[in-house]
Design a protein around this motif. Structure first.
Motif, short mmCIF file in Angstrom:
data_model
loop_
_atom_site.label_atom_id
_atom_site.label_comp_id
_atom_site.label_asym_id
_atom_site.label_seq_id
_atom_site.Cartn_x
_atom_site.Cartn_y
_atom_site.Cartn_z
N ALA A 275 0.86 -1.19 0.00
CA ALA A 275 0.00 0.00 0.00
C ALA A 275 0.89 1.24 0.00
CB ALA A 275 -0.91 0.00 1.22
N THR A 276 0.82 2.05 -1.05
CA THR A 276 1.72 3.19 -1.18
C THR A 276 0.96 4.51 -1.06
OG1 THR A 276 1.52 3.43 -3.59
CG2 THR A 276 3.13 1.84 -2.76
N ASP A 277 1.65 5.52 -0.56
CA ASP A 277 1.12 6.88 -0.53
C ASP A 277 2.29 7.84 -0.42
OD1 ASP A 277 -0.68 9.26 0.03
OD2 ASP A 277 -2.17 7.64 0.04
N TYR A 278 1.96 9.13 -0.40
CA TYR A 278 3.01 10.15 -0.46
C TYR A 278 3.12 10.98 0.82
CZ TYR A 278 4.82 14.82 -1.55
OH TYR A 278 5.48 16.01 -1.52
N HIS A 279 1.99 11.42 1.36
CA HIS A 279 1.98 12.34 2.49
C HIS A 279 2.42 11.64 3.77
CE1 HIS A 279 0.55 15.33 5.37
NE2 HIS A 279 0.42 16.17 4.36
N SER B 26 5.36 11.91 -8.88
CA SER B 26 6.03 12.92 -9.71
C SER B 26 7.53 12.70 -9.79
CB SER B 26 5.76 14.32 -9.16
OG SER B 26 6.32 14.48 -7.88
N ALA B 27 8.10 12.03 -8.80
CA ALA B 27 9.53 11.73 -8.80
C ALA B 27 9.74 10.39 -8.12
CB ALA B 27 10.31 12.83 -8.08
N PRO B 28 9.25 9.33 -8.74
CA PRO B 28 9.27 8.03 -8.07
C PRO B 28 10.67 7.44 -7.93
CG PRO B 28 8.50 7.79 -10.32
CD PRO B 28 8.63 9.26 -10.07
N VAL B 29 10.97 7.02 -6.73
CA VAL B 29 12.18 6.24 -6.47
C VAL B 29 11.70 4.82 -6.23
CG1 VAL B 29 14.17 5.91 -4.99
CG2 VAL B 29 13.36 8.23 -5.49
N LEU B 30 11.87 3.97 -7.21
CA LEU B 30 11.22 2.67 -7.20
C LEU B 30 12.21 1.55 -6.90
CD1 LEU B 30 9.05 3.19 -10.39
CD2 LEU B 30 8.29 3.35 -8.03
N ASP B 31 11.96 0.85 -5.82
CA ASP B 31 12.70 -0.38 -5.54
C ASP B 31 11.71 -1.52 -5.40
OD1 ASP B 31 11.47 0.34 -3.22
OD2 ASP B 31 13.24 0.12 -1.93
N LEU B 32 10.58 -1.39 -6.15
CA LEU B 32 9.51 -2.37 -6.10
C LEU B 32 9.55 -3.27 -7.33
CD1 LEU B 32 6.61 0.02 -4.99
CD2 LEU B 32 7.99 -1.45 -3.52
N SER B 33 9.31 -4.53 -7.11
CA SER B 33 9.23 -5.47 -8.23
C SER B 33 7.94 -5.21 -9.01
CB SER B 33 9.26 -6.91 -7.71
OG SER B 33 10.45 -7.16 -7.01
N PRO B 34 7.89 -5.59 -10.29
CA PRO B 34 6.68 -5.36 -11.09
C PRO B 34 5.45 -6.00 -10.44
CG PRO B 34 8.52 -5.99 -12.49
CD PRO B 34 8.98 -6.18 -11.08
N GLU C 286 -2.30 17.11 -13.84
CA GLU C 286 -0.95 16.54 -13.79
C GLU C 286 -0.90 15.24 -13.00
OE1 GLU C 286 -1.03 19.94 -10.67
OE2 GLU C 286 -1.83 19.52 -12.67
N HIS C 287 -1.85 15.05 -12.09
CA HIS C 287 -1.87 13.80 -11.33
C HIS C 287 -2.07 12.61 -12.25
CE1 HIS C 287 -3.31 16.05 -7.44
NE2 HIS C 287 -2.07 16.37 -7.82
N ALA C 288 -2.93 12.77 -13.27
CA ALA C 288 -3.19 11.68 -14.21
C ALA C 288 -1.93 11.31 -14.98
CB ALA C 288 -4.32 12.06 -15.16
N THR C 289 -1.17 12.31 -15.38
CA THR C 289 0.08 12.06 -16.11
C THR C 289 1.10 11.38 -15.21
OG1 THR C 289 -0.33 13.99 -17.52
CG2 THR C 289 1.91 13.12 -17.46
N TRP C 290 1.26 11.87 -13.99
CA TRP C 290 2.19 11.25 -13.04
C TRP C 290 1.79 9.80 -12.78
CZ3 TRP C 290 1.98 15.67 -8.84
CH2 TRP C 290 2.62 16.80 -9.33
N LEU C 291 0.49 9.59 -12.59
CA LEU C 291 0.00 8.24 -12.29
C LEU C 291 0.28 7.30 -13.46
CD1 LEU C 291 -1.66 6.46 -10.28
CD2 LEU C 291 -3.69 7.13 -11.59
N ARG C 292 0.04 7.77 -14.68
CA ARG C 292 0.30 6.95 -15.87
C ARG C 292 1.76 6.55 -15.94
NH1 ARG C 292 0.80 10.52 -20.80
NH2 ARG C 292 2.82 10.74 -19.73
N ASP C 293 2.68 7.52 -15.79
CA ASP C 293 4.10 7.23 -15.90
C ASP C 293 4.59 6.31 -14.78
OD1 ASP C 293 4.11 8.82 -18.12
OD2 ASP C 293 4.97 10.58 -17.12
N CYS C 294 4.05 6.52 -13.58
CA CYS C 294 4.43 5.66 -12.46
C CYS C 294 3.93 4.24 -12.68
CB CYS C 294 3.85 6.25 -11.17
SG CYS C 294 4.47 5.46 -9.67
N ALA C 295 2.69 4.12 -13.15
CA ALA C 295 2.13 2.79 -13.42
C ALA C 295 2.90 2.07 -14.51
CB ALA C 295 0.66 2.92 -13.80
N ALA C 296 3.37 2.82 -15.51
CA ALA C 296 4.12 2.22 -16.60
C ALA C 296 5.42 1.58 -16.11
CB ALA C 296 4.42 3.27 -17.67
#
Length: 394
Positions: free
Chosen positions: A256-260, A288-296, A310-320
């Motif tokens: 379960a991920t979140d930002y705040h 917006s600046a994901p540091v990912l150490d998560l497996s697919p 902009e949230h939709a764009t960030w979400l799309r790129d993060c999901a990709a």
């Protein structure tokens, strides 16, 4: 009648809600202002405590003290009596319950209010919601403390029978979690509350797990990985943690991920409260600046997480960057037909029409869209329904 300068009782002052379209803006906000003055300056528990400190029981005091029009010989005594009477009104359970029912009805039917300006409608809903929250304070809570509230959720889980000839069985998924107080004006802490979309999505998943690919045959991996984006209070992840073992998937990993920071703290507390720490873990993630150490992930989930284009764009790129080659991303977005978030729902499809990161020549795209109706008693008055997006590589 009431003492000068003091709020009126709810039963005598609140306008009837049978025909919301007949109430004027001034009537609505006057009623909300009266309730705010009555209940929000102090906690209800302190009002009850005041009754015993003054050595008086509530039942022996008039709920509507009458002003005789004469000046008392001892104004201090009159002031004490007035304060005690006001505390009695605040502590009156029947008046309080009447106010709660009125506020709840107002929020549920806010779309019927004839306020003209959508900002006024949203302001009315916000005021009513804030006052409802004030009724949930614990008995020993200080008047300036707001600790949120603990909520219990229950969903009917449809479990396929082992014998294909037998009817499906029904099980119940129960989750208790804490909605934290929103103590700032920072929009990124909206995840401190459980929003309608998370409740609706949890219900949809439990009603038809196979529809969302939550079966061993469909997942097809020994240790499926599910990641929730913008998890908030963690309701969806916690429901999945309870449901998957009953569906025969005992080795799933849920993140379960979140930002705040405040949301993450509350999320971790809810995971511990639900005693699901073995299968669910909280993780910080900034789209917006994901540091990912998560497996697919085999499955990505997000509910009501977009509040700006902009949230939709960030979400799309993060999901990709997170979705496995054969994975699916389920996004349930709330439709708010008017107000400041009216255009947000369109930003989802617009974002996925734009070029994005690709996987072996494939692009993350919306595969299917379904309209989900608003559920009675679920969500805020400014919500008219939801859009369920099935997103994957194509």
């Amino acid at each position: 009648m009431s003492l000068a300068g003091h709020p009126l009782s709810p039963t005598s002052s609140l306008p009837p809600l049978r025909s919301l379209d007949t109430l004027s803006k001034s009537q609505i906000f006057s009623a909300l202002g009266n309730l705010h003055e009555l209940y929000c300056p102090i906690s209800l528990s302190r009002a009850v405590k005041s009754q015993f400190e003054n050595g008086k029981q509530h039942d022996n005091l008039p709920a509507q003290p009458v002003d005789s029009g004469y000046v008392s010989e001892n104004e201090d005594e009159d002031e004490d009596e007035s304060k005690c009477a006001l505390d009695a009104l605040r502590a009156d359970a029947s008046e309080r319950n009447f106010a709660i029912r009125w506020l709840t009805t107002l929020i549920a039917r806010a779309d019927e209010l004839q306020l003209g300006d959508e900002d006024d409608r949203e302001r009315a809903v916000d005021k009513a919601s804030a006052m409802l929250a004030s009724f949930t304070k614990a008995a020993d809570e200080d008047e300036e403390d707001d600790t949120g509230l603990t909520r219990d959720f229950s969903f009917k889980l449809r479990v396929a029978a082992s014998d294909e000839q037998s009817p499906c069985e029904k099980d119940t998924i129960q989750v208790r979690l804490h909605d934290g107080p929103r103590t700032t004006t920072d929009h990124t802490d909206v995840g401190l509350q459980s929003w309608g979309a998370a409740i609706v999505f949890s219900d949809l998943v439990c009603a038809s797990p196979s529809r969302f690919g939550l079966t061993r045959d469909i997942l097809g991996t020994s240790s499926p990985r599910i990641i929730e984006l913008g998890a908030g209070t963690g309701l969806v992840s916690l429901v999945l943690a309870r449901a998957l073992p009953r569906l025969g998937i005992t080795d799933a990993s849920l993140i379960a991920t979140d930002y705040h920071p405040a949301v993450l703290t509350n999320l971790q507390s809810n995971i511990e409260l639900a005693q699901s720490t073995k299968s669910v873990r909280a993780c910080a993630l900034d789209w917006s600046a994901p540091v990912l150490d998560l497996s697919p992930a085999d499955v990505l989930v997000a509910t009501d997480v977009i509040y700006a284009p902009e949230h939709a764009t960030w979400l799309r790129d993060c999901a990709a960057r997170l979705l496995a080659p054969q994975g699916v991303f389920w996004l349930l977005s709330t439709v708010r037909p008017s107000g400041r978030f009216a255009a947000v729902i369109d930003s989802v499809e617009a974002a996925f029409r734009q070029p994005s990161e690709n996987l072996d020549g494939r692009r993350l795209t919306i595969l299917d869209v379904e309209t989900i109706g608003k559920r009675q008693g679920v969500g805020r008055g400014d919500e008219s329904g939801y859009k369920l997006f099935r997103i994957g590589w194509a």
